[in-house]
Motif scaffolding. Structure first.
Motif, PDB file in Angstrom:
ATOM      1  N   CYS A   1       0.856  -1.183   0.000  1.00 16.93           N
ATOM      2  CA  CYS A   1       0.000   0.000   0.000  1.00 16.93           C
ATOM      3  C   CYS A   1       0.894   1.236   0.000  1.00 16.93           C
ATOM      4  O   CYS A   1       1.753   1.394   0.869  1.00 16.93           O
ATOM      5  CB  CYS A   1      -0.912   0.005   1.224  1.00 16.93           C
TER       6      CYS A   1
ATOM      7  N   GLY B   1      -4.599   8.971   1.168  1.00 17.25           N
ATOM      8  CA  GLY B   1      -4.807   9.040   2.603  1.00 17.25           C
ATOM      9  C   GLY B   1      -4.665  10.426   3.190  1.00 17.25           C
ATOM     10  O   GLY B   1      -5.020  10.645   4.341  1.00 17.25           O
TER      11      GLY B   1
ATOM     12  N   TRP C   1       0.876   5.364   0.134  1.00 18.91           N
ATOM     13  CA  TRP C   1       0.042   6.454   0.636  1.00 18.91           C
ATOM     14  C   TRP C   1       0.347   7.733  -0.140  1.00 18.91           C
ATOM     15  O   TRP C   1       1.485   8.192  -0.173  1.00 18.91           O
ATOM     16  CB  TRP C   1       0.361   6.640   2.118  1.00 18.91           C
TER      17      TRP C   1
ATOM     18  N   LEU D   1      -3.299   4.636  -2.190  1.00 18.25           N
ATOM     19  CA  LEU D   1      -4.324   5.168  -1.293  1.00 18.25           C
ATOM     20  C   LEU D   1      -4.177   6.676  -1.177  1.00 18.25           C
ATOM     21  O   LEU D   1      -3.080   7.176  -0.899  1.00 18.25           O
ATOM     22  CB  LEU D   1      -4.160   4.540   0.100  1.00 18.25           C
TER      23      LEU D   1
END
Length: 160
Positions: free
Chosen positions: A9, A66, A11, A64
């Motif tokens: 993942c 975020g 960010w 992501l």
């Protein structure tokens, strides 16, 4: 996306979809997957990407969005092992274009701030050679480089 293995993942702060598309455009065996979008419930703008699944060079990722709380640093990076100078040049150029910057010893940061090292595959063998003089010469040559130059590394290794 396949269910086995790990997914990395990454960010981002509003750049997830752009980043996923960028990485898919550079690496072979890449594709975009599902995109989850923010709704009116937020916290991002409705319709903007919240999470983007993608595969780059066979590796699974989620980008992501975020927010600005966390950013990339050199503690995590990706290494790209290259067979020849054309590959080194290709990945170095693609990953530094648009605002990326080169660093020492084959390291670079792309325009999103993610760290990469573009490495000739044969460098590991040269650095680990049982002849310490060859390894030292190669290491000293590498320390003087930004983008790695295979011919110059081979010359140092050979003592030329």
């Amino acid at each position: 996306m396949p269910a086995e293995g790990f997914t990395t993942c990454l960010w981002f702060d509003g750049q997830a979809e752009e980043a996923a598309n960028h990485y898919c455009s550079i690496f072979k065996n890449s594709e975009l997957g599902r995109i989850g979008r923010y709704t009116e419930a937020g916290p991002g703008p409705a319709g903007s990407a919240m999470a983007v699944e993608f595969v780059a060079n066979g590796q699974k990722f989620v980008a992501l969005n975020g927010g600005p709380q966390f950013t990339f640093d050199e503690a995590i990076s990706f290494q790209i092992y290259c067979d020849d100078q054309d590959e080194v040049d290709f990945y170095w150029d693609k990953l530094t274009e648009g605002g990326g910057e080169g660093g020492p010893c084959g390291w670079l940061k792309d325009k999103f701030g993610l760290s990469w090292q573009v490495v000739p595959a044969k460098l590991i063998d040269m650095l680990g050679d049982p002849d310490p003089e060859k390894a030292v010469r190669t290491t000293q040559a590498m320390y003087k480089m930004g983008k790695l130059d295979i011919a110059a590394l081979e010359q140092a290794y050979a003592g030329e």
